[in-house]
Design a protein around this motif. Structure first.
Motif, PDB file in Angstrom:
ATOM      1  N   ASP A 253       0.827  -1.212   0.000  1.00  0.00           N
ATOM      2  CA  ASP A 253       0.000   0.000   0.000  1.00  0.00           C
ATOM      3  C   ASP A 253       0.857   1.256   0.000  1.00  0.00           C
ATOM      4  O   ASP A 253       0.485   2.275  -0.607  1.00  0.00           O
ATOM      5  CB  ASP A 253      -0.984  -0.005   1.174  1.00  0.00           C
ATOM      6  CG  ASP A 253      -0.317  -0.109   2.531  1.00  0.00           C
ATOM      7  OD1 ASP A 253       0.874  -0.496   2.592  1.00  0.00           O
ATOM      8  OD2 ASP A 253      -0.978   0.199   3.544  1.00  0.00           O
ATOM      9  N   ILE A 254       2.004   1.208   0.649  1.00  0.00           N
ATOM     10  CA  ILE A 254       2.895   2.369   0.667  1.00  0.00           C
ATOM     11  C   ILE A 254       3.556   2.550  -0.695  1.00  0.00           C
ATOM     12  O   ILE A 254       3.641   3.671  -1.221  1.00  0.00           O
ATOM     13  CB  ILE A 254       3.935   2.228   1.792  1.00  0.00           C
ATOM     14  CG1 ILE A 254       3.226   2.390   3.145  1.00  0.00           C
ATOM     15  CG2 ILE A 254       5.057   3.247   1.645  1.00  0.00           C
ATOM     16  CD1 ILE A 254       4.110   2.218   4.351  1.00  0.00           C
ATOM     17  N   ALA A 255       4.002   1.459  -1.299  1.00  0.00           N
ATOM     18  CA  ALA A 255       4.584   1.541  -2.642  1.00  0.00           C
ATOM     19  C   ALA A 255       3.562   2.068  -3.654  1.00  0.00           C
ATOM     20  O   ALA A 255       3.884   2.915  -4.498  1.00  0.00           O
ATOM     21  CB  ALA A 255       5.109   0.180  -3.065  1.00  0.00           C
ATOM     22  N   ASP A 256       2.326   1.599  -3.556  1.00  0.00           N
ATOM     23  CA  ASP A 256       1.282   2.056  -4.474  1.00  0.00           C
ATOM     24  C   ASP A 256       1.015   3.550  -4.310  1.00  0.00           C
ATOM     25  O   ASP A 256       0.871   4.283  -5.308  1.00  0.00           O
ATOM     26  CB  ASP A 256      -0.009   1.273  -4.237  1.00  0.00           C
ATOM     27  CG  ASP A 256       0.080  -0.179  -4.697  1.00  0.00           C
ATOM     28  OD1 ASP A 256       1.021  -0.511  -5.437  1.00  0.00           O
ATOM     29  OD2 ASP A 256      -0.788  -0.980  -4.289  1.00  0.00           O
ATOM     30  N   ALA A 257       0.924   4.011  -3.073  1.00  0.00           N
ATOM     31  CA  ALA A 257       0.675   5.437  -2.820  1.00  0.00           C
ATOM     32  C   ALA A 257       1.846   6.287  -3.312  1.00  0.00           C
ATOM     33  O   ALA A 257       1.657   7.390  -3.842  1.00  0.00           O
ATOM     34  CB  ALA A 257       0.428   5.668  -1.334  1.00  0.00           C
ATOM     35  N   PHE A 258       3.047   5.777  -3.138  1.00  0.00           N
ATOM     36  CA  PHE A 258       4.233   6.495  -3.609  1.00  0.00           C
ATOM     37  C   PHE A 258       4.182   6.676  -5.122  1.00  0.00           C
ATOM     38  O   PHE A 258       4.351   7.786  -5.635  1.00  0.00           O
ATOM     39  CB  PHE A 258       5.491   5.730  -3.201  1.00  0.00           C
ATOM     40  CG  PHE A 258       6.760   6.309  -3.763  1.00  0.00           C
ATOM     41  CD1 PHE A 258       7.403   7.351  -3.108  1.00  0.00           C
ATOM     42  CD2 PHE A 258       7.312   5.824  -4.944  1.00  0.00           C
ATOM     43  CE1 PHE A 258       8.569   7.897  -3.628  1.00  0.00           C
ATOM     44  CE2 PHE A 258       8.474   6.358  -5.468  1.00  0.00           C
ATOM     45  CZ  PHE A 258       9.109   7.396  -4.807  1.00  0.00           C
ATOM     46  N   TRP A 259       3.941   5.591  -5.848  1.00  0.00           N
ATOM     47  CA  TRP A 259       3.917   5.696  -7.311  1.00  0.00           C
ATOM     48  C   TRP A 259       2.761   6.575  -7.789  1.00  0.00           C
ATOM     49  O   TRP A 259       2.912   7.315  -8.778  1.00  0.00           O
ATOM     50  CB  TRP A 259       3.820   4.307  -7.935  1.00  0.00           C
ATOM     51  CG  TRP A 259       5.110   3.554  -7.911  1.00  0.00           C
ATOM     52  CD1 TRP A 259       5.380   2.386  -7.270  1.00  0.00           C
ATOM     53  CD2 TRP A 259       6.333   3.935  -8.561  1.00  0.00           C
ATOM     54  NE1 TRP A 259       6.681   2.003  -7.471  1.00  0.00           N
ATOM     55  CE2 TRP A 259       7.296   2.933  -8.269  1.00  0.00           C
ATOM     56  CE3 TRP A 259       6.706   5.008  -9.367  1.00  0.00           C
ATOM     57  CZ2 TRP A 259       8.596   2.993  -8.748  1.00  0.00           C
ATOM     58  CZ3 TRP A 259       8.013   5.069  -9.849  1.00  0.00           C
ATOM     59  CH2 TRP A 259       8.933   4.070  -9.542  1.00  0.00           C
ATOM     60  N   ALA A 260       1.631   6.527  -7.092  1.00  0.00           N
ATOM     61  CA  ALA A 260       0.507   7.392  -7.466  1.00  0.00           C
ATOM     62  C   ALA A 260       0.890   8.861  -7.334  1.00  0.00           C
ATOM     63  O   ALA A 260       0.541   9.693  -8.181  1.00  0.00           O
ATOM     64  CB  ALA A 260      -0.710   7.076  -6.597  1.00  0.00           C
TER      65      ALA A 260
ATOM     66  N   MET B  31      11.684   8.990  -1.990  1.00  0.00           N
ATOM     67  CA  MET B  31      11.467   7.652  -1.437  1.00  0.00           C
ATOM     68  C   MET B  31      10.395   7.701  -0.360  1.00  0.00           C
ATOM     69  O   MET B  31      10.132   8.760   0.221  1.00  0.00           O
ATOM     70  CB  MET B  31      12.759   7.127  -0.813  1.00  0.00           C
ATOM     71  CG  MET B  31      13.306   8.044   0.272  1.00  0.00           C
ATOM     72  SD  MET B  31      14.876   7.502   0.985  1.00  0.00           S
ATOM     73  CE  MET B  31      14.284   6.274   2.161  1.00  0.00           C
ATOM     74  N   PRO B  32       9.728   6.574  -0.080  1.00  0.00           N
ATOM     75  CA  PRO B  32       8.883   6.532   1.117  1.00  0.00           C
ATOM     76  C   PRO B  32       9.760   6.727   2.365  1.00  0.00           C
ATOM     77  O   PRO B  32      10.910   6.289   2.392  1.00  0.00           O
ATOM     78  CB  PRO B  32       8.286   5.124   1.085  1.00  0.00           C
ATOM     79  CG  PRO B  32       8.393   4.696  -0.343  1.00  0.00           C
ATOM     80  CD  PRO B  32       9.653   5.329  -0.861  1.00  0.00           C
ATOM     81  N   THR B  33       9.221   7.380   3.362  1.00  0.00           N
ATOM     82  CA  THR B  33       9.997   7.602   4.581  1.00  0.00           C
ATOM     83  C   THR B  33      10.143   6.317   5.381  1.00  0.00           C
ATOM     84  O   THR B  33      11.230   6.013   5.897  1.00  0.00           O
ATOM     85  CB  THR B  33       9.326   8.680   5.444  1.00  0.00           C
ATOM     86  OG1 THR B  33       9.092   9.846   4.644  1.00  0.00           O
ATOM     87  CG2 THR B  33      10.212   9.055   6.631  1.00  0.00           C
ATOM     88  N   LEU B  34       9.061   5.560   5.509  1.00  0.00           N
ATOM     89  CA  LEU B  34       9.061   4.300   6.242  1.00  0.00           C
ATOM     90  C   LEU B  34       8.522   3.198   5.350  1.00  0.00           C
ATOM     91  O   LEU B  34       7.683   3.452   4.487  1.00  0.00           O
ATOM     92  CB  LEU B  34       8.183   4.409   7.495  1.00  0.00           C
ATOM     93  CG  LEU B  34       8.583   5.428   8.556  1.00  0.00           C
ATOM     94  CD1 LEU B  34       7.542   5.448   9.675  1.00  0.00           C
ATOM     95  CD2 LEU B  34       9.962   5.147   9.112  1.00  0.00           C
ATOM     96  N   PRO B  35       8.943   1.948   5.581  1.00  0.00           N
ATOM     97  CA  PRO B  35       8.470   0.863   4.736  1.00  0.00           C
ATOM     98  C   PRO B  35       7.107   0.321   5.128  1.00  0.00           C
ATOM     99  O   PRO B  35       6.499  -0.439   4.380  1.00  0.00           O
ATOM    100  CB  PRO B  35       9.537  -0.211   4.937  1.00  0.00           C
ATOM    101  CG  PRO B  35      10.039   0.019   6.326  1.00  0.00           C
ATOM    102  CD  PRO B  35       9.993   1.513   6.517  1.00  0.00           C
TER     103      PRO B  35
END
Length: 384
Positions: A209-216, A310-314
């Motif tokens: 979900d974090i990767a998806d939000a990042f790419w969005a 980058m995302p701050t946290l994984p």
């Protein structure tokens, strides 16, 4: 005040002078209890240090600088014990309440300053960041957080943890206030990076979900992006081990006297971390320092004309009632991403990253060392 926030230490209030006018006039300043403030003790989250502190006769230069710029002091805030955690809990003084997600940890170690800002009790939260103590609580509380370039802001009058990583930093609720503070502190540069860098193994280590939000978010920018598979040939776990070796050894050296005189006043998890640092050999420490130097040189070359996004946290921060084992796993996983700015000495700004479920997450920018203001007129404005 909102007493349930548990952001501030219950010290008897003492007037702290500030300029009546200035670029920060009208902004309230909350100060982590690692910084000396005239008229107050400095406890660093430990009762033995509190008992021996006495009332400070001088204010830390960075605090005084902010006050001279017009900010008004509103209190000293909670910290994890010795600033040696990322969770936000303190065995002696409790855990501040994350106002947006009270079921989750507030993050640490600058927990009180983050909660004070997120709760609307302060406009600027002054803290420190060694392994993520600005960036993680900023993410957990939906704030903007700035870890400056190593050595940029004056660390005098601040109790250290691991001196080769420690930096003062701060929180705000919005980017306009962060920009105002940075400019008031004289953080200026004219550099405009031409490249947005995304590193694939940083994304692959994140929850989906974090990767998806990042790419969005990146798609909305419609900006050209350069990707590379990794930051280091050895990988993120090896970078984290290098970072942790240096951190634990220096934390032991900083706190050895306290450990030997008052071990019984320390929380069990703090004791264990200090013992781990004690057991690290001089040779292992020097090997890690050499590895850091190689990484720093390579990273500076990579970041010559780029900003790493980058995302701050994984992953989403854990619940405040989770187990110590869960906290330890979260801390270890987070360090793999948070260690990059620490090892490189480069500046990092984190800001909220919306998730579909409403949980807290963050997106970060890292620039080359000394180019903190790259963010002020650049990519951060568009992301914010």
């Amino acid at each position: 005040m909102k007493p349930l926030a548990n952001a501030f230490l219950p010290y008897p209030p003492v007037p702290v002078a500030s300029a009546e006018t200035g670029p920060l006039a009208g902004l309230r300043l909350a100060v982590k209890d690692l910084f000396d403030v005239k008229g107050y003790p400095t406890a660093a989250g430990n009762p033995y240090l509190l008992a021996g502190s006495g009332i400070k006769e001088e204010t830390a230069p960075l605090v005084r600088q902010l006050l001279d710029l017009g900010a008004s002091f509103v209190g000293k805030t909670h910290t994890d014990e010795l600033a040696y955690s990322l969770i936000g809990n303190n065995l002696h003084f409790g855990m501040p309440i994350n106002p947006s997600h009270p079921e989750l940890i507030p993050g640490g170690s600058s927990s009180g300053s983050a909660v004070a800002v997120a709760s609307g009790l302060a406009d600027i939260g002054l803290g420190t960041d060694t392994s993520g103590s600005i960036r993680l609580p900023a993410t957990a509380n939906g704030l903007f957080g700035w870890r400056p370039s190593f050595g940029l802001l004056d660390p005098a009058g601040v109790r250290p943890l691991a001196p080769s990583f420690d930096v003062p930093g701060l929180f705000t609720r919005d980017y306009a206030t962060l920009r105002r503070v940075m400019q008031s502190l004289g953080v200026h540069d004219a550099r405009t990076p031409s490249t947005i860098l995304i590193v694939e193994d940083l994304l692959s280590s994140c929850d989906q979900d974090i990767a998806d939000a990042f790419w969005a978010t990146m798609r909305k920018l419609e900006a050209p992006v350069v990707t590379r598979p990794s930051l280091s040939t050895t990988g993120l776990p090896d970078l984290a081990r290098c970072f942790t070796t240096i951190l634990q050894k220096e934390a032991w050296q900083t706190n050895q006297v306290l450990f030997e005189r008052a071990r019984q006043t320390l929380a069990p998890d703090i004791v264990q971390r200090l013992i781990s640092g004690r057991e690290i050999s001089h040779e292992s420490y020097e090997t890690a320092v050499s590895q850091r130097a190689r990484f720093r040189q390579a990273f500076e070359e990579t970041m010559h004309d780029a900003v790493l996004v980058m995302p701050t946290l994984p992953t989403v921060p854990p619940r405040r009632d989770d187990t110590q084992e869960r906290f330890a796993a979260f801390r270890a996983r987070s360090i793999e991403m948070l260690c990059i700015a620490g090892l490189s000495g480069c500046p990092q700004i984190t800001m909220p990253l919306p998730l579909a479920g409403g949980e807290p997450a963050g997106i970060s920018l890292i620039a080359a060392h000394g180019f903190d203001a790259t963010f002020v007129e650049g990519l951060a404005t568009r992301l914010a």
